[in-house]
Design a protein around this motif. Structure first.
Motif, PDB file in Angstrom:
ATOM      1  N   ALA A  56       0.830  -1.208   0.000  1.00  0.00           N
ATOM      2  CA  ALA A  56       0.000   0.000   0.000  1.00  0.00           C
ATOM      3  C   ALA A  56       0.864   1.259   0.000  1.00  0.00           C
ATOM      4  CB  ALA A  56      -0.924  -0.010   1.213  1.00  0.00           C
ATOM      5  N   TRP A  57       1.959   1.236   0.759  1.00  0.00           N
ATOM      6  CA  TRP A  57       2.848   2.407   0.825  1.00  0.00           C
ATOM      7  C   TRP A  57       3.506   2.673  -0.523  1.00  0.00           C
ATOM      8  CZ3 TRP A  57       8.335   2.887   0.618  1.00  0.00           C
ATOM      9  CH2 TRP A  57       8.814   4.143   1.013  1.00  0.00           C
ATOM     10  N   SER A 100       0.997   4.115  -2.831  1.00  0.00           N
ATOM     11  CA  SER A 100       0.702   5.521  -2.542  1.00  0.00           C
ATOM     12  C   SER A 100       1.759   6.449  -3.128  1.00  0.00           C
ATOM     13  CB  SER A 100       0.587   5.744  -1.025  1.00  0.00           C
ATOM     14  OG  SER A 100       1.865   5.686  -0.394  1.00  0.00           O
ATOM     15  N   GLN A 135      -4.091   7.419  -0.799  1.00  0.00           N
ATOM     16  CA  GLN A 135      -3.787   6.790   0.488  1.00  0.00           C
ATOM     17  C   GLN A 135      -4.868   5.784   0.874  1.00  0.00           C
ATOM     18  OE1 GLN A 135      -0.934   7.258   2.042  1.00  0.00           O
ATOM     19  NE2 GLN A 135      -0.245   8.902   0.663  1.00  0.00           N
ATOM     20  N   SER A 140      -1.464   2.207   3.833  1.00  0.00           N
ATOM     21  CA  SER A 140      -0.406   3.143   3.440  1.00  0.00           C
ATOM     22  C   SER A 140      -0.234   4.227   4.489  1.00  0.00           C
ATOM     23  CB  SER A 140      -0.714   3.761   2.074  1.00  0.00           C
ATOM     24  OG  SER A 140      -1.845   4.616   2.131  1.00  0.00           O
ATOM     25  N   TRP A 169       3.095   5.146   6.754  1.00  0.00           N
ATOM     26  CA  TRP A 169       3.628   6.505   6.915  1.00  0.00           C
ATOM     27  C   TRP A 169       3.733   6.879   8.388  1.00  0.00           C
ATOM     28  CZ3 TRP A 169       6.401   8.879   3.589  1.00  0.00           C
ATOM     29  CH2 TRP A 169       6.155   8.776   2.220  1.00  0.00           C
TER      30      TRP A 169
END
Length: 266
Positions: free
Chosen positions: A69-70, A73, A79, A83, A87
């Protein structure tokens, strides 16, 4: 070190790294109370590696989802829950990194004593009890805001002082930020991954600079016993924390702190 000392210290590291009772305090105690020799840099690397492997393997699905997911993004700019959580873990790690570089020498020189451990064990134990009793605890981990994540990260920076407990102070901050017990513990465990990795790398650099002889059998046993004890500890803690709360750990910290204080003063 004898095999018994190796096993005991590895078990102490594995069990206490993820409980809110301070692993650094317990690793210092055998030498302070029993007269054991310092376990050395190589052994510190080994037990940190064992603990790191345990938390990474336990949360492997969460970590994989967060990484995917990060990365997504960064490409799309959109987002998701995972994600954002990735962060927040990155953001919350920064204060500890800064504090470690700025204060490491001072802590090593002035704070690694039984008196400091006794005081921090008592003070932060009471703070954990206050957070567990008074905090709202109505938020899931995905409801964590960047401000709350930074607050937990700033609290984690205090854990460079022995006896504070990295897990304890981050869970305390998580509870005070409104997270429920399970979410506060999970965020603390996820946050431990870059923190333990960074600490392990620093100790490894110190080891390479020292150019000391490495006892590979001690390293092996250190990794193995810290891994298994840490993995079991994480699993049991997340299973029981919703029912037991933090009170058993608060009581343990208060008893330990008073015993240490009595040992120092008497």
């Amino acid at each position: 070190m004898s095999l018994i000392e190796i096993i005991i210290l590895a078990l102490i590291q594995g069990i206490t790294e993820f409980l809110p009772i301070s692993s650094s305090a317990h690793l210092i105690l055998p030498s302070a109370l029993l007269g054991w020799k310092n376990q050395g840099l190589a052994f510190d690397v080994a037990v940190h590696l064992g603990s790191l492997l345990a938390v990474v393997i336990y949360f492997r699905r969460d970590i994989a989802s967060m990484l995917v997911a990060w990365t997504g993004s960064l490409i799309s700019g959109q987002q998701t829950d995972n994600s954002r959580l990735a962060w927040w873990v990155i953001m919350a790690t920064i204060p500890a990194v800064i504090a470690g570089f700025l204060a490491k020498g001072l802590i090593e020189t002035y704070a690694r004593s039984a008196l400091v451990i006794a005081i921090t064990t008592l003070v932060f134990g009471l703070l954990l009890w206050y957070a567990d009793v008074k905090a709202k605890q109505n938020k899931h981990i995905y409801q964590l805001s960047w401000k709350s994540a930074l607050f937990v990260g700033l609290a984690q920076a205090l854990a460079i002082v022995p006896g504070t407990s990295r897990s304890g102070i981050t869970m305390t901050a998580g509870l005070m930020a409104g997270l429920d017990r399970q979410s506060a513990a999970r965020f603390s465990f996820l946050l431990s991954i870059p923190t333990i990795l960074g600490a392990g790398l620093l100790v490894t650099l110190d080891l390479l600079e020292a150019q000391t002889r490495v006892d590979w059998s001690a390293m092996f046993y250190g990794v193995v016993f810290s891994f298994f004890s840490a993995y079991i500890c994480i699993s049991l803690f997340l299973t029981w924390i919703g029912r037991l709360g933090m009170l058993p750990f608060v009581i343990y910290r208060l008893v330990l702190g008073l015993v240490l204080l009595g040992f120092v003063l008497l």
